[in-house]
Design a protein around this motif. Structure first.
Motif, PDB file in Angstrom:
ATOM      1  N   GLY A  34      -0.880  -6.935 -11.475  1.00 38.62           N
ATOM      2  CA  GLY A  34      -1.126  -6.280 -10.193  1.00 38.62           C
ATOM      3  C   GLY A  34      -2.115  -5.459 -10.197  1.00 38.62           C
ATOM      4  O   GLY A  34      -3.148  -5.670  -9.061  1.00 38.62           O
ATOM      5  N   ASP A  49      -5.306  -7.742 -10.581  1.00 40.27           N
ATOM      6  CA  ASP A  49      -5.561  -8.685  -9.295  1.00 40.27           C
ATOM      7  C   ASP A  49      -6.145  -7.719  -8.046  1.00 40.27           C
ATOM      8  O   ASP A  49      -6.984  -8.118  -7.127  1.00 40.27           O
ATOM      9  N   GLN A  50      -5.303  -6.652  -7.899  1.00 38.69           N
ATOM     10  CA  GLN A  50      -5.634  -5.823  -6.874  1.00 38.69           C
ATOM     11  C   GLN A  50      -7.238  -5.010  -7.052  1.00 38.69           C
ATOM     12  O   GLN A  50      -7.794  -5.024  -5.878  1.00 38.69           O
ATOM     13  N   HIS A  55      -2.746  -0.127  -1.148  1.00 42.80           N
ATOM     14  CA  HIS A  55      -3.289  -0.261  -2.365  1.00 42.80           C
ATOM     15  C   HIS A  55      -2.883   0.799  -3.206  1.00 42.80           C
ATOM     16  O   HIS A  55      -3.300   1.786  -3.369  1.00 42.80           O
TER      17      HIS A  55
END
Length: 294
Positions: free
Chosen positions: A15, A18-19, A250
């Motif tokens: 994650g 990806d972020q 985020h």
């Protein structure tokens, strides 16, 4: 060994990448690893290539060999090695975003395969690779002993392992631990940071012969002021950067601060960067000696 105060599972690591996919490519480039300044006059691209060349030299690749790239990122290192060394490459990443980019960027006919797979549970065949490389990926793995036992398992007899590792200093101060190293682990989704002595011990326990351990911290530390400046410039010139930083959904937006911590950690000596070279069989040389630059 420095341990994060928060868990960093493979899902959380994936994650993270990806972020931050766009930021990593724009700030670090397709290689997503440090540069190695040998003369001190290289551009950042040349320094990045220097590090890859250092890995290739230690892996002693020959045409027709099969290489495993553990934590291959966007696959740029895998592609260049396959093209120039004429070897088959299998690259592993746990990030779907990285996998998509790596597959799309690979030209048809190049002997490179990318897999979405956790190295700690890779299911690759025993004794199937002539060489394994791990460039700045072992830090994200929880079971460090398993990392190296898996390398020993998939290597052919006489196969070689090359690891470029972010490490903690052997004896960091309490301040460095609390304000630099542990936050770097936590914010960078790294379960822990070992020391050079730890990695030699894990490799040796896995049955690998450690042939060299080269501390190149002073030669890679320039990476972080360059990355920090690129990030600051992005915040100033690109509204999307600022929107990302201000969006509470985020949870990896802290990475801008992490870059500054890394810069300071190298400057204080709390953070080290070591290139390890090991083999599955053969006489052991220098397993207990870490070479530090003058």
């Amino acid at each position: 060994m420095i341990e994060s105060t928060l868990p960093a599972t493979p899902t959380e690591v994936a994650g993270h990448y990806d972020q931050l996919d766009r930021f990593y490519r724009e700030i670090w480039g397709d290689h997503v690893h440090h540069g190695l300044w040998i003369t001190g006059k290289e551009s950042s691209d040349q320094a990045t290539r220097n590090l890859m060349d250092a890995v290739v030299t230690r892996a002693r690749l020959k045409a027709g060999m099969h290489l495993c790239d553990v934590g291959c990122g966007y696959g740029q290192t895998s592609r260049i090695i396959a093209r120039e060394q004429q070897v088959k490459v299998t690259g592993l990443t746990i990030s779907p975003a990285q996998l998509r980019y790596a597959q799309q960027a690979t030209e048809p006919g190049l002997p490179v395969e990318f897999l979405l797979r956790d190295w700690q549970h890779n299911n690759l065949p025993d004794a199937s690779f002539d060489a394994v490389i791990a460039v700045e990926s072992t830090e994200h793995m929880q079971d460090k002993a398993r990392v190296f036992s898996e390398a020993a398992r998939v290597l052919k007899p006489g196969g070689r392992l090359v690891v470029c590792a972010w490490l903690a200093a052997e004896q960091p101060t309490p301040w460095e631990d609390r304000h630099l190293l542990e936050p770097i682990c936590r914010e960078g989704r790294m379960p822990s940071l070992g020391t050079a002595t730890d990695l030699v011990r894990w490799m040796t326990a896995a049955g690998l012969s450690v042939e060299s351990s080269d501390d190149v911290s002073l030669q890679v530390m320039r990476t972080w002021p360059i990355c920090a400046w690129r990030f600051i410039r992005g915040v100033i010139t690109r509204p999307s950067y600022l929107r990302f930083l201000l969006d509470p959904k985020h949870d990896n937006r802290i990475f801008g601060l992490t870059m500054l911590r890394l810069w300071l950690a190298y400057r204080t000596g709390a953070m080290r960067y070591v290139i390890f070279q090991a083999s599955k069989s053969g006489a052991q040389a220098g397993a207990d000696e870490i070479r530090y630059p003058l």
